[in-house]
Each structure stands twice: as structure tokens, then as C-alpha cells.
Design a protein around this motif. Structure first.
Motif, mmCIF file in Angstrom:
data_model
loop_
_atom_site.group_PDB
_atom_site.id
_atom_site.type_symbol
_atom_site.label_atom_id
_atom_site.label_comp_id
_atom_site.label_asym_id
_atom_site.label_seq_id
_atom_site.Cartn_x
_atom_site.Cartn_y
_atom_site.Cartn_z
ATOM 1 N N PRO A 89 0.954 -1.217 0.138
ATOM 2 C CA PRO A 89 -0.054 0.004 0.252
ATOM 3 C C PRO A 89 0.766 1.239 0.064
ATOM 4 C CG PRO A 89 0.159 -0.795 2.073
ATOM 5 C CD PRO A 89 0.918 -1.946 1.254
ATOM 6 N N ALA A 120 -3.940 -1.164 -1.212
ATOM 7 C CA ALA A 120 -3.502 -2.396 -1.925
ATOM 8 C C ALA A 120 -4.624 -3.751 -2.026
ATOM 9 C CB ALA A 120 -2.221 -3.279 -1.643
ATOM 10 N N TYR A 163 -5.770 -1.122 -7.302
ATOM 11 C CA TYR A 163 -5.667 -0.442 -6.019
ATOM 12 C C TYR A 163 -7.206 0.166 -5.780
ATOM 13 C CZ TYR A 163 -0.964 -1.404 -4.989
ATOM 14 O OH TYR A 163 0.334 -2.093 -4.684
#
Length: 541
Positions: A89, A120, A163
Motif C-alpha cells: 500500500p 492494496a 488498487y
């Protein structure tokens, strides 16, 4: 478009997987170039961002002109996820052309700000739990929840998968709607608001904090209360002392004998409805981290309301049965019982929630709002429709994502279920939601009735004092989970037990003499049901 970059974008070849090409998407495409720099946990490094988004219903090609460009800073974020998962992330900050100064810009139609998060969503194989929760909370509550957009990410010429672009939690009229306090605001009304606080892990945190003076959990842990905003370098000592005293006064009022009093009790310090909404959300999704990690709350200036507001909500990947520890995958049981189910966990719930639920009016309001929501936005059909529509929108992109990250059919910590297909994962999610709501429909009925008071009067122990076994008896007016904890006077946990879904009627158990293993003295036995804890002193001779 850099031709060398495009060449690398065309082929996705993860280990042990068939190569695929990536040239276009029905989702927005984020292209990030770090200018040869290596992304760190901290500080952010300078990078370039391009977003290709041709609008609803239109396809986005890597060769299309970008609809948005910006210089930015980028860093890793998260604790467990960045340390253990290959799909990282990121936190990003939009900057001006110098790469130094932050600038607020609208991203993918969301209100302008400089700070954003790229989630993520790695160990949630549905890719939906986070967005489902934010969408539901926005429909059920008047309080802020982060906006979001799905995208596909290309980082330094490498396809990185799906994402979720999300708003970072921040003081802003379109985010956490409180005054941005200045370091010079140290007196009068100015010092009373503009604070965002949290209960969370402290590892890697730059927040200033203090220990709550009121122990929580079966091991009587004085948990850390952290100031998320202002940052330490922007926080005056007077501000630290003010907000520490305010939160401590709230805790004192809640722990005191007059905690139910409308003027002397906890309601003088908090926005009660925000606590009700937070509790309902946490219990519906049974967030295994709920109340104890990523648990934010904030305070505005006294002149603008000035009470503690629970939220904003954050971090919901380990929800709806997606955790294999501490009964996180079971649709039964209350999330606020976590510290009784897992008494050895160092991250405990603050004592607040047990105490709040002993206030019959608060508990009754929780039940009434929950039952009202069940007639509107909180149904398996409505939540399931969000799952279905989102999974449909992600059909082609998730196929690429799972080629890049081949996790389907594989355990990824801490999955509570491992499906052989993506469809099995979403079916599990929808089935779990239906089972959870059915369980809550039954078990929430005792909220707000005199159950707690009747149990306290009827809870008996014998013999007491004793030298042998001790028998406890507790009438249960309704089905409920029952938990037990036994501590000595030093607060050391000696025994913990948990009995889920106990039927209505007399609950009777015997504690063997061996449980009292520190010898003669005074012990504290706490019995907890869905209405809260009740304690008794046991004297051993």
C-alpha cells in the motif's frame, strides 16, 4: 508516452503464471514514475503521477492522453501489509512542480486535497470488504467516511494490479470537518478543538501519546491514546495537556458511579450518536480489529459542538469473516467481547464499550437504530447487490490482478476462508453477511432492557469464602455468549473461558480449586454477557 515505459507495460509475467498483456482497462489507470528513486516507508520520495480516465463507460488506454498529471511524494504505508505482503500500500501527497510544496487537487472526481491513499486490498480476495463497509456507513450514518475509486496501477513500468484510491483521514471541510488548529492556538476557545486521536499500534507512529489511567481488558492494560493530528512538531504543549485532560475527564465520567447522568456522565463529553453508529458498524462486519486498532475519534472546538466524535472509520480488510483468529471468522459473538475471547492479545479494547452498554438508554438506542436499519439499508439483499455490482465492474481487472498476484485458492494471513475461485470468495462473503444479521437479530433483543441489572442481582457464587471448588450460577433471560475471567488482586489473569451461544435459562459452571493457583487471598471473577461485565470478589482461605 515514453516508448520504453510502454514496452514494459505490455507484458505481465508473475512467477508461476502465464504471461498476459495490459494495454487498457475499464477502470482508471494510474501511472507512477519514481524517477529512478526507491520507495521507502519514510520519507516520501518525489515521483510523477499520470491518471488516464476518459469518463464513465469509456475505455482507458495506456496510450491515451492523461486526464490528470502531478508531481507527488510517495511512500509505503501500513504496518502488517507493507512488512509481509508483496503487494504494497502507498501514501501519496500531490505537490507543485518543485516537488516540495503540497497542493490540493481533485482526484478522480473526489474533492480536492493533497493527501491520498492507494489501498492494496491484498488479503481480501473479494477486493470488496473495504468499499462495502464505507458505502454502507455512508448510507447509515451522517458522519464522514472516506470516498474511494478503484483503479489499476502501473509503477515504474510494472503492472501492480487493482488498487483503491482513498481519501486519507485528514482535517478538511470535505473530510474530517473540524477546525485546523494552529500551534499558536493555546488559550480560550481556540485550544479546545481541531484534534484527531486514535487507539492503534504505536510502532512506526510519530504521534504523541499518553497512557489511559483506566485499565482495560482482563490483564488491566493502560492503553495508549495517540494524537494523530496535530503532528508532534505542530502540537503545542498547552494543546497536548488540554486534550489529554479532556479525554481523561471523559474516561473518569464513564468510569464513575454517575456515568448514566445526562449532565455529570459521559454524555457531557461525547457525541452519543457517533458512538452508536460506530458500534453498529463494527458489529455488523464483526471487525476483529474493531474498537482497539485504527480506532479514530476527534474533537472540534467548544463553540462548534466540542464533544468527542467517534470516527472516522478506517481499515476493514479483516471483516465479514476474513480472520482466522479470536473467532474472527465466526458470524456469532460480539466484536466488543474480543478481549475476553482473546485475553492474551496486547491490543485491548478500551473499557468504554462495556461501560456504555451498561447504560440501558444507550444500549436501547443501539438496538432501535439497528432494527430501523434492518428495514432499509441493512439487508443481505442490499449488501449483496453491492458485492455483485462491484465484482461485475471488476471482472476483467481482477483477472489481471490475480495473474499478477496469484492468491486465489491460497491462504494469505489471516484468511478465515480460502475459496478455490473468486466466485467462492464472494459467495462466502454474502452468506456470512446473511448469517451475521440473523444472529444479531436474535442477540440484540436484550440490549436496553433490565437484563444487566437482573443478572447482577442474580449472579451467585458459593461457597464464598472457600477452600475448594466454587460454583457460579447466572440466570440468562435471553440466549447470549458468556465469558469468564479470573484475576488476582495484582491484575494478573489466571483463567479465561468463553462459552458462545448459551441458551436462555440457568447458566451454571464450577471453577475447580486448581484455578485459584496463587493460593489464599482475594480474587476477582468477572462474568460478561452481551449486556456487559459483572464482577464479584472471591475470598480463598
Amino acid at each position: 508516452m515514453n516508448t520504453r515505459l510502454l514496452f514494459f507495460l505490455l507484458i505481465i509475467c508473475p512467477l508461476s503464471a502465464v504471461c498476459q498483456t495490459f494495454t487498457s482497462s475499464n477502470l482508471p489507470i494510474l501511472v507512477i514514475d519514481t524517477r529512478g528513486g526507491t520507495i521507502l516507508d519514510d520519507p516520501k520520495i518525489v515521483a510523477d503521477l499520470r491518471i488516464i480516465d476518459n469518463g464513465p463507460g469509456k475505455r482507458n488506454n495506456l496510450t491515451d492522453k492523461a486526464s490528470f498529471t502531478s508531481v507527488m511524494g510517495i511512500e509505503y504505508r501500513g504496518a502488517t501489509s507493507q512488512q509481509f505482503f508483496p503487494k504494497k500500500p502507498y501514501g501519496i501527497e500531490l505537490r507543485d512542480s518543485t516537488g516540495i510544496n503540497s497542493v490540493a487537487k481533485s482526484v478522480l472526481g473526489m474533492p480536492a486535497e493533497s493527501d491520498w491513499v492507494l489501498n492494496a486490498t491484498y488479503n481480501d480476495k473479494t477486493l470488496i470488504r473495504e468499499t462495502l463497509t464505507y458505502d454502507f456507513y455512508r448510507k447509515m450514518s451522517k458522519y464522514y467516511a472516506s470516498r474511494f475509486r478503484y483503479c489499476e496501477l502501473v509503477l515504474n513500468g510494472e503492472y501492480r494490479g487493482i488498487y483503491i484510491v482513498m481519501e486519507r483521514l485528514k482535517r478538511d471541510k470535505n473530510r474530517v470537518p473540524i477546525t485546523s488548529i494552529k500551534k499558536t492556538d493555546i488559550t480560550g476557545d481556540a485550544v479546545t478543538g481541531g484534534y484527531i486521536l486514535k487507539i492503534d499500534k504505536t510502532v512506526g507512529s510519530t504521534s504523541r501519546s499518553w497512557k489511559s489511567p483506566y485499565p482495560s481488558g482482563p490483564r488491566n492494560i493502560n492503553l495508549d491514546i495517540q494524537i494523530d493530528r496535530p503532528k508532534p512538531e505542530d502540537l503545542a504543549e498547552e494543546q497536548f495537556q488540554y486534550i489529554k485532560k479532556y479525554v481523561s475527564d471523559f474516561e473518569a465520567s464513564l468510569a464513575g458511579s454517575d456515568f448514566r447522568d445526562p449532565t455529570k456522565g459521559f454524555r457531557a463529553f461525547v457525541d452519543e450518536q457517533s458512538f452508536i453508529d460506530y458500534l453498529i458498524l463494527t458489529e455488523v462486519c464483526k471487525n476483529v480489529d474493531g474498537y482497539r486498532l485504527s480506532a479514530y475519534f476527534y474533537k472540534e472546538r467548544d463553540s462548534k459542538g466540542g464533544k468527542i466524535t467517534m470516527g472516522p472509520i478506517w481499515d476493514y480488510n479483516l471483516t465479514y469473516g476474513n480472520a482466522d483468529y479470536c473467532e474472527g471468522n465466526s458470524y456469532m459473538g460480539w466484536a466488543f467481547n474480543f478481549s475476553r475471547v482473546c485475553p492474551k492479545d496486547d491490543f485491548v479494547l478500551p473499557f468504554w464499550w462495556d461501560r456504555l452498554l451498561l447504560d440501558l438508554d444507550f444500549a436501547r438506542k443501539v438496538k432501535e437504530k439497528y432494527k430501523a436499519l434492518r428495514q432499509t439499508v441493512l439487508t443481505p439483499e442490499r449488501l449483496g447487490a453491492f458485492v455483485d455490482s462491484t465484482s461485475s465492474a471488476l471482472t476483467e481487472s481482477r483477472q489481471r490482478n490475480f495473474v499478477k498476484w496469484p492468491v486465489i485458492g491460497t491462504y494469505v494471513w489471516p484468511n478465515g476462508f480460502v475459496g478455490r475461485t473468486y466466485e467462492a470468495e464472494t459467495d462466502y462473503l454474502k452468506t456470512w453477511i446473511g448469517q451475521r444479521l440473523t444472529w444479531m437479530d436474535i442477540n440484540i433483543e436484550s440490549f436496553g432492557v433490565l437484563t444487566a441489572l437482573r443478572e447482577e442481582a442474580a449472579f451467585t457464587l458459593g461457597p464464598n469464602p472457600s477452600i475448594g471448588d466454587v460454583t457460579l450460577k447466572l440466570p440468562l433471560p435471553t440466549p447470549t455468549d458468556v465469558s469468564l475471567s479470573l484475576t488476582d488482586m495484582q491484575g494478573r489473569a489466571l483463567q479465561t473461558r468463553h462459552w458462545p451461544a448459551q441458551p436462555k435459562g440457568l447458566f451454571e459452571r464450577t471453577l475447580p480449586a486448581t484455578d485459584f493457583n496463587t493460593g489464599p487471598g482475594v480474587y476477582i471473577l468477572t462474568i460478561s454477557t452481551q449486556t456487559g461485565p459483572t464482577s464479584r470478589v472471591i475470598v480463598r482461605e
